[in-house]
Design an enzyme around this catalytic site. Structure first.
Site, PDB file in Angstrom:
ATOM      1  N   CYS A  49       0.842  -1.211   0.000  1.00  0.00           N
ATOM      2  CA  CYS A  49       0.000   0.000   0.000  1.00  0.00           C
ATOM      3  C   CYS A  49       0.874   1.257   0.000  1.00  0.00           C
ATOM      4  N   CYS A  52       0.512   3.282   3.386  1.00  0.00           N
ATOM      5  CA  CYS A  52       0.828   2.691   4.692  1.00  0.00           C
ATOM      6  C   CYS A  52       2.182   3.193   5.212  1.00  0.00           C
ATOM      7  N   ASP A  75       1.527  12.703  -5.521  1.00  0.00           N
ATOM      8  CA  ASP A  75       2.563  12.452  -6.544  1.00  0.00           C
ATOM      9  C   ASP A  75       1.999  12.626  -7.951  1.00  0.00           C
ATOM     10  N   HIS A 115      -4.496   0.538   7.832  1.00  0.00           N
ATOM     11  CA  HIS A 115      -4.912   0.369   6.435  1.00  0.00           C
ATOM     12  C   HIS A 115      -6.396   0.029   6.335  1.00  0.00           C
ATOM     13  N   ASN A 153     -13.059  10.835  -0.718  1.00  0.00           N
ATOM     14  CA  ASN A 153     -13.801   9.871  -1.529  1.00  0.00           C
ATOM     15  C   ASN A 153     -13.710   8.546  -0.790  1.00  0.00           C
ATOM     16  N   GLY A 159     -14.820   6.066  -6.908  1.00  0.00           N
ATOM     17  CA  GLY A 159     -13.586   6.330  -7.657  1.00  0.00           C
ATOM     18  C   GLY A 159     -12.344   6.363  -6.800  1.00  0.00           C
ATOM     19  N   SER A 161      -9.082   5.472  -5.414  1.00  0.00           N
ATOM     20  CA  SER A 161      -8.086   4.607  -6.051  1.00  0.00           C
ATOM     21  C   SER A 161      -7.165   3.939  -5.030  1.00  0.00           C
ATOM     22  N   HIS A 164      -6.659   2.542   1.499  1.00  0.00           N
ATOM     23  CA  HIS A 164      -6.195   3.027   2.811  1.00  0.00           C
ATOM     24  C   HIS A 164      -6.992   4.289   3.145  1.00  0.00           C
ATOM     25  N   HIS A 166      -8.304   7.676   3.667  1.00  0.00           N
ATOM     26  CA  HIS A 166      -7.597   8.951   3.469  1.00  0.00           C
ATOM     27  C   HIS A 166      -8.553   9.971   2.883  1.00  0.00           C
ATOM     28  N   GLN A 168      -8.275  14.170   0.808  1.00  0.00           N
ATOM     29  CA  GLN A 168      -7.401  14.991  -0.014  1.00  0.00           C
ATOM     30  C   GLN A 168      -7.658  16.461   0.278  1.00  0.00           C
ATOM     31  N   HIS A 281     -16.956  23.207   2.696  1.00  0.00           N
ATOM     32  CA  HIS A 281     -17.060  24.489   1.991  1.00  0.00           C
ATOM     33  C   HIS A 281     -16.805  25.619   2.985  1.00  0.00           C
ATOM     34  N   HIS A 296     -19.582  24.623   6.268  1.00  0.00           N
ATOM     35  CA  HIS A 296     -20.427  23.424   6.212  1.00  0.00           C
ATOM     36  C   HIS A 296     -19.757  22.344   5.378  1.00  0.00           C
ATOM     37  N   HIS A 298     -20.718  18.820   2.861  1.00  0.00           N
ATOM     38  CA  HIS A 298     -21.735  18.024   2.141  1.00  0.00           C
ATOM     39  C   HIS A 298     -21.271  16.568   2.129  1.00  0.00           C
ATOM     40  N   LYS A 311     -28.237   4.741  -6.324  1.00  0.00           N
ATOM     41  CA  LYS A 311     -28.960   5.695  -7.161  1.00  0.00           C
ATOM     42  C   LYS A 311     -28.080   6.015  -8.365  1.00  0.00           C
ATOM     43  N   TYR A 316     -32.383  11.338 -16.980  1.00  0.00           N
ATOM     44  CA  TYR A 316     -33.151  12.545 -16.642  1.00  0.00           C
ATOM     45  C   TYR A 316     -32.282  13.512 -15.848  1.00  0.00           C
ATOM     46  N   GLU A 317     -31.479  12.975 -14.931  1.00  0.00           N
ATOM     47  CA  GLU A 317     -30.669  13.829 -14.050  1.00  0.00           C
ATOM     48  C   GLU A 317     -29.595  14.581 -14.829  1.00  0.00           C
TER      49      GLU A 317
HETATM   50  O1  LIG Z   1       2.041   6.479  -4.729  1.00  0.00           O
HETATM   51  C1  LIG Z   1       1.004   7.153  -4.725  1.00  0.00           C
HETATM   52  C2  LIG Z   1      -0.278   6.564  -4.822  1.00  0.00           C
HETATM   53  C3  LIG Z   1      -1.415   7.371  -4.806  1.00  0.00           C
HETATM   54  N1  LIG Z   1      -1.254   8.716  -4.701  1.00  0.00           N
HETATM   55  C4  LIG Z   1      -2.429   9.592  -4.698  1.00  0.00           C
HETATM   56  O2  LIG Z   1      -3.358   9.134  -3.747  1.00  0.00           O
HETATM   57  C5  LIG Z   1      -4.631   9.681  -4.131  1.00  0.00           C
HETATM   58  C6  LIG Z   1      -5.770   8.777  -3.715  1.00  0.00           C
HETATM   59  O3  LIG Z   1      -6.934   9.564  -3.931  1.00  0.00           O
HETATM   60  P1  LIG Z   1      -8.413   8.969  -4.049  1.00  0.00           P
HETATM   61  O4  LIG Z   1      -8.373   7.514  -3.763  1.00  0.00           O
HETATM   62  O5  LIG Z   1      -9.288   9.838  -3.212  1.00  0.00           O
HETATM   63  O6  LIG Z   1      -8.878   9.165  -5.535  1.00  0.00           O
HETATM   64  P2  LIG Z   1      -8.137   9.750  -6.779  1.00  0.00           P
HETATM   65  O7  LIG Z   1      -7.568  11.100  -6.471  1.00  0.00           O
HETATM   66  O8  LIG Z   1      -7.236   8.692  -7.278  1.00  0.00           O
HETATM   67  O9  LIG Z   1      -9.285   9.953  -7.852  1.00  0.00           O
HETATM   68  C7  LIG Z   1     -10.634  10.074  -7.464  1.00  0.00           C
HETATM   69  O10 LIG Z   1     -10.844  11.352  -6.882  1.00  0.00           O
HETATM   70  C8  LIG Z   1     -10.559  12.446  -7.743  1.00  0.00           C
HETATM   71  C9  LIG Z   1     -10.909  13.714  -6.979  1.00  0.00           C
HETATM   72  O11 LIG Z   1     -12.240  13.650  -6.490  1.00  0.00           O
HETATM   73  C10 LIG Z   1     -11.353  12.355  -9.061  1.00  0.00           C
HETATM   74  O12 LIG Z   1     -12.744  12.504  -8.800  1.00  0.00           O
HETATM   75  C11 LIG Z   1     -11.125  10.999  -9.723  1.00  0.00           C
HETATM   76  O13 LIG Z   1     -11.994  10.900 -10.860  1.00  0.00           O
HETATM   77  C12 LIG Z   1     -11.471   9.905  -8.737  1.00  0.00           C
HETATM   78  O14 LIG Z   1     -11.150   8.627  -9.327  1.00  0.00           O
HETATM   79  C13 LIG Z   1      -4.603   9.886  -5.643  1.00  0.00           C
HETATM   80  O15 LIG Z   1      -4.919  11.228  -5.963  1.00  0.00           O
HETATM   81  C14 LIG Z   1      -3.181   9.515  -6.026  1.00  0.00           C
HETATM   82  O16 LIG Z   1      -2.625  10.403  -6.980  1.00  0.00           O
HETATM   83  C15 LIG Z   1      -0.005   9.306  -4.597  1.00  0.00           C
HETATM   84  O17 LIG Z   1       0.123  10.529  -4.486  1.00  0.00           O
HETATM   85  N2  LIG Z   1       1.104   8.501  -4.598  1.00  0.00           N
HETATM   86  O1  LIG Z   2     -36.125   4.653 -15.020  1.00  0.00           O
HETATM   87  P1  LIG Z   2     -35.148   3.613 -14.574  1.00  0.00           P
HETATM   88  O2  LIG Z   2     -34.312   3.039 -15.691  1.00  0.00           O
HETATM   89  O3  LIG Z   2     -35.750   2.532 -13.696  1.00  0.00           O
HETATM   90  O4  LIG Z   2     -34.128   4.408 -13.577  1.00  0.00           O
HETATM   91  C1  LIG Z   2     -32.939   5.007 -14.085  1.00  0.00           C
HETATM   92  O5  LIG Z   2     -33.242   6.215 -14.804  1.00  0.00           O
HETATM   93  C2  LIG Z   2     -33.875   7.245 -14.037  1.00  0.00           C
HETATM   94  C3  LIG Z   2     -34.007   8.488 -14.936  1.00  0.00           C
HETATM   95  O6  LIG Z   2     -32.717   8.965 -15.297  1.00  0.00           O
HETATM   96  C4  LIG Z   2     -33.054   7.592 -12.788  1.00  0.00           C
HETATM   97  O7  LIG Z   2     -33.800   8.513 -11.985  1.00  0.00           O
HETATM   98  C5  LIG Z   2     -32.738   6.329 -11.972  1.00  0.00           C
HETATM   99  O8  LIG Z   2     -31.873   6.677 -10.897  1.00  0.00           O
HETATM  100  C6  LIG Z   2     -32.063   5.317 -12.877  1.00  0.00           C
HETATM  101  O9  LIG Z   2     -31.832   4.116 -12.128  1.00  0.00           O
HETATM  102 ZN   LIG Z   3      -2.564   1.388   3.711  1.00  0.00          ZN
END
Ligand SMILES: O=c1ccn([C@@H]2O[C@H](COP(=O)(O)OP(=O)(O)O[C@H]3O[C@H](CO)[C@H](O)[C@H](O)[C@H]3O)[C@@H](O)[C@H]2O)c(=O)[nH]1
Ligand SMILES: O=P(O)(O)O[C@H]1O[C@H](CO)[C@@H](O)[C@H](O)[C@H]1O
Ligand SMILES: [Zn+2]
Length: 350
Positions: A49, A52, A75, A115, A153, A159, A161, A164, A166, A168, A281, A296, A298, A311, A316-317
């Protein structure tokens, strides 16, 4: 059942965007995608990792044998201090092709050396250490950059990656789209109504109670009236605090308590590690008057029906406006009633 169990639209005053609320839709048959949400049997330390303690990262930097939180410069930062003036590529006099350079700093904050311990599995004292690290990095970066985004995240579906636990911090001088939008709406609210938008909102929600998930001396956790994601929550400071760097000792401790409760209840909704993207924010640091701002955070979690059915903000969204399948009031009730003892500690909701 709440009194809102019919189709209607609600407006988000922070962004000016509307949300279509159709509570009955959550009962439709679902043969769609299911997400992997296998119980995490991650080890407390993983030799491969890059986050780690004591391990090598991608650029061969070796992490210290840290025993608390650990912060390093990303990095593969999405923003660096390297400035490239795009006017060499495209001149900026056509309003249809506006372009500007983007510089800044990106840091990774490891919440603990473990981890396999997400926020709800840390003690309040360990979460307080994360709050203090957020504050320290906010103070450092806001001295140099107008806009400081502290976020996390959580979970592969968001997403993430690196498993561990963490977060950002991405800091830059331009105002991001969401910060600009919330700033404009909070300032307009003050001009039109004289008060502080989130300050007034906190008072209404605390008095009403229906959408309150948790409240303590300094913090209120609600499913906002205008929530788009099923179990979206808003964590707002009840005091006139505008930026993360202003937090006092008791505000930081009670924030750690609020995060412990909220993230524990999230995991207990479906007895799984509840994925989300969350972020803070703060008022941009280049304002002469930031009185219309309120600090605040989110939380945007994707799960809807179970640990594996999320979801999807799709057709539509993407092309019309956000739509949600259960009312914010129902979501708040589920979160309010979820246990404060993490399911991994033997609390299994019936
Ligand atoms: O040796 C390493 C290994 C990882 N990292 C960093 O560790 C971070 C881990 O971050 P996250 O797991 O939160 O996610 P990422 O930044 O990889 O990416 C995710 O978060 C981003 C910011 O929200 C984007 O949304 C992107 O699409 C989504 O996949 C990465 O930025 C990566 O660059 C390093 O700096 N060094
Ligand atoms: O209508 P479906 O295919 O059941 O549902 C899908 O499309 C809708 C309209 O974009 C979204 O609101 C739902 O989140 C999605 O799962
Ligand atoms: Zn770790």
């Amino acid at each position: 059942m709440s009194q809102f169990e019919f189709t209607h639209r609600r407006k988000n005053p922070l962004t000016g965007k509307w949300v279509l609320v159709s509570p009955h839709r959550n009962n439709r048959p679902w043969l769609g995608a299911t997400e992997q949400n296998a119980p995490s049997n991650l080890p407390e330390y993983k030799s491969t990792c890059p986050l780690c303690p004591g391990n090598h990262r991608a650029n061969d930097t070796c992490n210290p044998a840290y025993d608390n939180t650990f912060v390093f410069t990303n990095d593969f930062g999405a923003l660096t201090t390297q400035a490239t003036d795009p006017s060499a590529v495209l001149n900026n006099d056509n309003p249809l092709f506006e372009i500007e350079q983007a510089t800044g700093e990106c840091r990774v904050i490891c919440f603990s050396p473990k981890h396999n311990k997400t926020l709800p599995e840390l003690s309040v004292a360990e979460i307080r250490a994360v709050v203090d690290t957020w504050k320290q990095n906010y103070i450092e970066l806001s001295a140099q950059y107008a806009c400081v985004h502290i976020f996390e995240n959580k979970g592969e579906v968001m997403g993430c990656s690196q498993p561990h636990p963490h977060g950002q911090v991405w800091a830059h001088n331009h105002l991001s789209t969401e910060i600009q939008l919330e700033q404009d709406n909070q300032r307009t609210y003050q001009q039109n109504h004289g008060g502080n938008l989130l300050g007034d909102y906190v008072k209404h929600e605390s008095a009403d109670g229906e959408r309150v998930v948790y409240e303590n001396e300094h913090w209120l956790v609600i499913v906002p009236f205008w929530a788009a994601w099923p179990f979206e929550t808003l964590l707002v400071c009840k005091d006139d605090i505008r930026q993360f760097g202003q937090l006092t000792d008791t505000q930081s401790t009670t924030l750690a308590e609020a995060i412990k409760v909220l993230t524990t209840r999230y995991d207990n909704v479906f007895n799984c590690s509840f994925p989300y993207s969350m972020g803070w924010h703060s008022a941009p640091s280049n304002l002469t008057d930031n009185s219309y701002w309120r600090l605040h955070a989110h939380f945007y979690p994707p799960l809807l029906r179970s640990a594996t059915v999320k979801k999807h903000m799709v057709g539509y969204e993407m092309l019309a406006e956000s739509q949600r399948d259960l009312s914010p009031e129902t979501a708040a009730k589920i979160l309010k009633n979820a246990s404060d003892i993490h399911y991994s500690q033997g609390n299994h909701n019936e």
